[in-house]
Design a protein around this motif. Structure first.
Motif, mmCIF file in Angstrom:
data_model
loop_
_atom_site.group_PDB
_atom_site.id
_atom_site.type_symbol
_atom_site.label_atom_id
_atom_site.label_comp_id
_atom_site.label_asym_id
_atom_site.label_seq_id
_atom_site.Cartn_x
_atom_site.Cartn_y
_atom_site.Cartn_z
ATOM 1 N N HIS A 1 0.831 -1.203 0.000
ATOM 2 C CA HIS A 1 0.000 0.000 0.000
ATOM 3 C C HIS A 1 0.867 1.255 0.000
ATOM 4 O O HIS A 1 0.611 2.210 -0.750
ATOM 5 N N THR A 2 1.914 1.249 0.813
ATOM 6 C CA THR A 2 2.785 2.428 0.907
ATOM 7 C C THR A 2 3.500 2.700 -0.403
ATOM 8 O O THR A 2 3.604 3.856 -0.842
ATOM 9 N N LEU A 3 3.986 1.655 -1.058
ATOM 10 C CA LEU A 3 4.728 1.841 -2.298
ATOM 11 C C LEU A 3 3.824 2.201 -3.472
ATOM 12 O O LEU A 3 4.307 2.615 -4.523
ATOM 13 N N LYS A 4 2.523 2.082 -3.284
ATOM 14 C CA LYS A 4 1.567 2.508 -4.310
ATOM 15 C C LYS A 4 1.105 3.945 -4.067
ATOM 16 O O LYS A 4 1.067 4.774 -4.977
ATOM 17 N N TYR A 5 0.759 4.261 -2.817
ATOM 18 C CA TYR A 5 0.158 5.558 -2.517
ATOM 19 C C TYR A 5 1.122 6.537 -1.846
ATOM 20 O O TYR A 5 0.854 7.743 -1.809
ATOM 21 N N GLY A 6 2.227 6.040 -1.260
ATOM 22 C CA GLY A 6 3.094 6.906 -0.482
ATOM 23 C C GLY A 6 2.671 6.918 0.981
ATOM 24 O O GLY A 6 1.995 5.999 1.467
ATOM 25 N N GLN A 7 3.067 7.967 1.693
ATOM 26 C CA GLN A 7 2.767 8.080 3.121
ATOM 27 C C GLN A 7 1.475 8.874 3.342
ATOM 28 O O GLN A 7 1.270 9.928 2.745
ATOM 29 N N GLU A 8 0.660 8.355 4.237
ATOM 30 C CA GLU A 8 -0.551 9.095 4.589
ATOM 31 C C GLU A 8 -0.162 10.394 5.293
ATOM 32 O O GLU A 8 0.713 10.423 6.156
ATOM 33 N N GLY A 9 -0.803 11.482 4.893
ATOM 34 C CA GLY A 9 -0.498 12.787 5.442
ATOM 35 C C GLY A 9 0.626 13.502 4.726
ATOM 36 O O GLY A 9 0.820 14.710 4.900
ATOM 37 N N VAL A 10 1.373 12.762 3.907
ATOM 38 C CA VAL A 10 2.464 13.361 3.124
ATOM 39 C C VAL A 10 2.122 13.325 1.640
ATOM 40 O O VAL A 10 2.202 14.338 0.949
ATOM 41 N N ASP B 1 -13.683 9.748 2.411
ATOM 42 C CA ASP B 1 -14.747 8.781 2.132
ATOM 43 C C ASP B 1 -14.185 7.383 1.889
ATOM 44 O O ASP B 1 -14.639 6.649 0.994
ATOM 45 N N GLY B 2 -13.173 7.034 2.677
ATOM 46 C CA GLY B 2 -12.603 5.700 2.587
ATOM 47 C C GLY B 2 -11.677 5.471 1.414
ATOM 48 O O GLY B 2 -11.273 4.339 1.152
ATOM 49 N N LYS B 3 -11.322 6.529 0.682
ATOM 50 C CA LYS B 3 -10.457 6.388 -0.483
ATOM 51 C C LYS B 3 -9.225 7.268 -0.335
ATOM 52 O O LYS B 3 -9.287 8.362 0.229
ATOM 53 N N GLU B 4 -8.108 6.799 -0.870
ATOM 54 C CA GLU B 4 -6.875 7.571 -0.871
ATOM 55 C C GLU B 4 -6.955 8.674 -1.924
ATOM 56 O O GLU B 4 -7.266 8.400 -3.086
ATOM 57 N N VAL B 5 -6.676 9.902 -1.506
ATOM 58 C CA VAL B 5 -6.705 11.049 -2.416
ATOM 59 C C VAL B 5 -5.336 11.719 -2.378
ATOM 60 O O VAL B 5 -4.844 12.076 -1.304
ATOM 61 N N THR B 6 -4.717 11.893 -3.529
ATOM 62 C CA THR B 6 -3.398 12.510 -3.604
ATOM 63 C C THR B 6 -3.467 13.954 -3.122
ATOM 64 O O THR B 6 -4.342 14.721 -3.525
ATOM 65 N N ILE B 7 -2.530 14.321 -2.251
ATOM 66 C CA ILE B 7 -2.507 15.675 -1.691
ATOM 67 C C ILE B 7 -1.852 16.658 -2.665
ATOM 68 O O ILE B 7 -2.390 17.724 -2.936
ATOM 69 N N ASP B 8 -0.674 16.299 -3.155
ATOM 70 C CA ASP B 8 0.098 17.177 -4.033
ATOM 71 C C ASP B 8 0.565 16.342 -5.222
ATOM 72 O O ASP B 8 1.419 15.466 -5.092
ATOM 73 N N GLN B 9 0.016 16.617 -6.386
ATOM 74 C CA GLN B 9 0.295 15.790 -7.553
ATOM 75 C C GLN B 9 1.769 15.828 -7.937
ATOM 76 O O GLN B 9 2.365 14.802 -8.271
ATOM 77 N N GLU B 10 2.361 17.008 -7.884
ATOM 78 C CA GLU B 10 3.764 17.127 -8.269
ATOM 79 C C GLU B 10 4.660 16.347 -7.301
ATOM 80 O O GLU B 10 5.600 15.661 -7.720
#
Length: 537
Positions: free
Chosen positions: A368-377, A383-392
Motif C-alpha cells: 500500500h505504501t509503495l503505491k500511494y506513499g505516506q498518509e499525510g504526506v 470517504d474511505g479512499k486515498e486522495v493525492t494531496i500534491d500531484q507534483e
C-alpha cells in the motif's frame, strides 16, 4: 486534460510495462531526499529480529526515471525507508539489458544476494547452472508475511518449485489485469450498417466492406498485437487426444487468413518493417484503421483513445470479443495473476536478512505504501479512499516505485480496477472509457472465452532443448512471413512443408518428446489455463 486525469496519470505511471513496473536511474546524486524517510512498519506481522552485520545486495531495474533531486537507484528516499528495517545495497541493472548485466556480475563474483528479474527463462537458467539456492528452509525458519502468502495462495509455491521438488523462486500476486484488446470503430460499423462480427469469416466480410468504401485506410493491423494468432489459437503447443503436440493446423489457418487480407489490399503492405507496431498504432490514432488489436495498459488505452478523438472527433470505439474460429473462441492475454520474480544467489551469506527483506516488501502494508506513499504526506483519506494531496510531489516521490513492488501482496491494489475507480464519472470521456474497460474485463476474463495457451506457465527448458527451439524459431517465422507477402508464388501448404522440414532438421522431435514427457508427468498437478479463473484475490 482535466486535473482528475492528471492525477490518474501519476497513479498509473508505474503500470507501463506488461509490462507493469518502473525503477531508478544510475547516476550519482548526493542531494538530500525531498522528504525524510519515515519509520518503517515491518509488514503486517513482526518478524524475529535478524542479526545483520552488513547490507545484503538486491538487484534493481535501472530505467533512468528517478528525479535527480530525489536521488539515484542506489540511494533515494525509499532506499533509506527500507534501510531502517533491513540494511540493503541496491545493484542497478539496465532494464532491457538485465540478463547481460546480471551474468557479468555473477561471473565476477559480485552477483546480488537477491536477484529480481521478470525473465523466467533466465531464472531457470540460473537454476540449471546451480547458481541459486532453495528457499524452503529460510522461509520456514525466518519468514512471516511471505510464508502466510504461500499458505493462502499455494500457487506461489507450486510455480516457484523446480524439477528437484524444492522451492527456489519468490513471486508476487497481481490479480487479473487485461493486457490485450480488440477494438473496432463503432461509428464506422454503424455507417456500414453491419453488426459486430462474431466469427472470423464475419470479420473478414466487415473488413472487406470497410476497405472497399474507405480507400487509403486499413481494415486491421498485422503488426503490433497479433489478435488473429489468438483467434486461431496459433500458440504452437496444443492438447489433442489427451496429449501435448506441436501444432501445424492452427498456424496454417492463421497464415492463410493474413495472406488473404494482404493479397486483397486490406492491410498495410509494409507491415513487416513495423517491428514494434508503432506505425500501426499511429495509423489507428489517426483514424485510418477499423479493427485494431492492441497490447498495453489502461493508461495507454485512455491516452490513445484521447488522441484518436482529437484527430477524429466523431470516432467512437468499442471493445469486442475476439471472433471465433474453427478452433474455438479465445481471449487476448491478461497478465499473470501470479508471477514469479526473484531468486537467491547460492553465494548469499545472510539468507536470514534476505528473507527479512522479502517479508518487508511482500507485506500488505508495504504494498500500500509503495503505491500511494505516506498518509499525510502523499495522500489523505476521504470517504474511505486515498486522495493525492500534491500531484507534483507524488510524481516526484512515489510514481516511479513500480519495481519495488515485485514481491508479495501487490494484488491488494489491482491496477486495472483501481484505474477504473479513479475515472471521473462526471466527465463524458472518462465515463466512456470506463464503459470500454468494464466491457473488456467482462469479455476477456472469462472461462467461456479462455486464453488460447495450454498454460501461462510453460516449464523451463533444459539448455539443449532451448538451443533447438531458438535455432528453429527464426527461420520458421520467416517462412510464415514470406507466405503472407509472397502472392501466388508462395502457398501456405508449401510454407507448412518447409517449416516442418526445418523443424525436423533442427531436431524438433526432441522438443516434442520433452513436452510430451513433461505433460504426462504433470498433467494432474500443473497449473493450466482453466485453473486461473477461480482464484480469489
Amino acid at each position: 486534460m482535466k486535473t482528475r486525469k492528471n492525477a490518474l496519470v501519476m497513479l498509473m505511471s508505474m503500470v507501463l510495462v506488461f509490462t507493469l513496473a518502473l525503477a531508478g536511474c544510475s547516476t550519482n546524486n548526493k542531494s538530500e531526499p525531498a522528504t525524510k524517510a519515515p519509520a518503517v512498519n515491518n509488514g503486517d506481522k513482526e518478524a524475529a529480529p535478524a542479526k545483520q552485520t552488513k547490507p545484503i545486495t538486491v538487484s534493481m531495474y535501472d530505467r533512468g526515471n528517478i528525479p535527480p533531486e530525489i536521488g539515484t537507484a542506489e540511494k533515494n528516499l525509499w532506499t533509506e525507508y527500507i534501510n531502517e528495517s533491513v540494511m540493503v545495497k541496491y545493484i542497478p541493472v539496465p532494464r532491457w539489458e538485465s540478463v547481460q548485466k546480471l551474468n557479468a556480475l555473477l561471473a565476477a563474483g559480485d552477483g546480488p544476494d537477491l536477484i529480481l528479474d521478470y525473465d523466467g527463462g533466465y531464472r531457470n537458467q540460473l537454476f540449471l547452472q546451480k547458481q541459486i539456492m532453495p528457499i524452503d528452509d529460510i522461509i520456514e525458519q525466518y519468514s512471516t508475511d511471505y510464508k502466510e502468502l504461500l499458505n493462502e495462495f499455494p500457487l506461489l509455491r507450486q510455480l516457484g518449485t523446480k524439477s528437484d521438488g524444492k522451492l527456489y523462486e519468490f513471486g508476487r500476486l497481481l490479480g487479473y489485469i487485461p493486457g490485450g484488446y480488440l477494438f473496432i470503430r463503432q461509428d464506422q460499423l454503424d455507417t456500414l450498417g453491419l453488426p459486430v462480427p462474431e466469427t472470423m469469416e464475419d470479420a473478414y466480410e466487415v473488413m472487406k466492406r470497410f476497405a472497399s468504401e474507405n480507400k487509403g485506410s486499413y481494415a486491421t493491423n498485422l503488426s503490433g498485437y497479433d489478435w488473429m494468432n489468438t483467434a486461431f489459437q496459433n500458440v504452437t503447443w496444443v492438447i489433442e487426444n489427451g496429449e501435448i503436440v506441436r501444432d501445424w493446423d492452427r498456424v496454417a489457418a492463421a497464415t492463410s487468413y493474413k495472406k488473404r487480407l494482404f493479397d486483397e489490399g486490406l492491410v498495410d503492405k509494409d507491415f513487416l518493417t513495423d517491428k514494434n507496431g508503432e506505425k500501426a498504432l499511429q495509423d489507428f490514432v489517426q483514424g485510418k484503421t477499423m479493427m485494431f488489436g492492441y497490447s498495453g495498459n489502461v493508461l495507454q488505452v485512455y491516452n490513445n483513445y484521447e488522441t484518436l478523438k482529437k484527430n477524429n472527433p466523431s470516432a467512437k470505439l468499442a471493445v469486442i470479443a475476439l471472433p471465433s474460429s474453427e478452433f474455438g473462441q479465445f481471449s487476448p492475454y491478461f497478465n499473470d495473476p501470479v508471477q514469479m520474480t526473484g531468486v537467491v544467489n547460492i553465494k548469499a551469506d545472510d539468507p536470514q536478512s534476505v528473507m527479512k527483506y522479502v517479508d518487508l516488501l511482500s507485506s500488505k502494508t508495504m504494498a500500500h505504501t509503495l503505491k500511494y506513499g505516506q498518509e499525510g504526506v502523499h495522500y489523505k483519506m476521504e470517504d474511505g479512499k486515498e486522495v493525492t494531496i500534491d500531484q507534483e510531489k507524488y510524481e516526484k516521490e512515489v510514481s516511479w516505485l513500480g519495481d519495488f513492488r515485485m514481491l508479495g501482496s501487490q494484488h491488494i491494489i489491482n491496477e486495472f480496477t483501481k484505474y477504473m475507480d479513479d475515472l471521473d464519472q462526471s466527465d463524458p470521456f472518462d465515463k466512456e472509457v470506463y464503459a470500454i474497460l468494464e466491457q473488456a474485463y467482462k469479455l476477456y476474463i472469462s472461462k467461456d472465452r479462455p486464453l488460447p495457451e495450454i498454460t501461462k506457465y510453460m516449464p523451463g527448458l533444459p539448455e539443449d532443448i532451448q538451443f533447438i527451439v531458438s535455432n528453429a524459431n527464426e527461420p520458421i517465422s520467416d517462412i510464415w512471413s514470406r507466405a503472407i507477402v509472397g502472392g501466388s508464388k508462395v502457398t501456405v501448404d508449401k510454407a507448412v512443408e518447409d517449416a516442418k522440414s526445418i523443424w525436423k532438421k533442427s531436431d524438433g522431435q526432441k522438443v516434442e518428446e520433452f513436452y510430451a514427457n513433461w505433460y504426462k508427468e504433470n498433467k494432474d498437478t500443473w497449473v493450466f489455463t482453466k485453473d486461473l479463473y477461480d482464484m480469489s484475490f
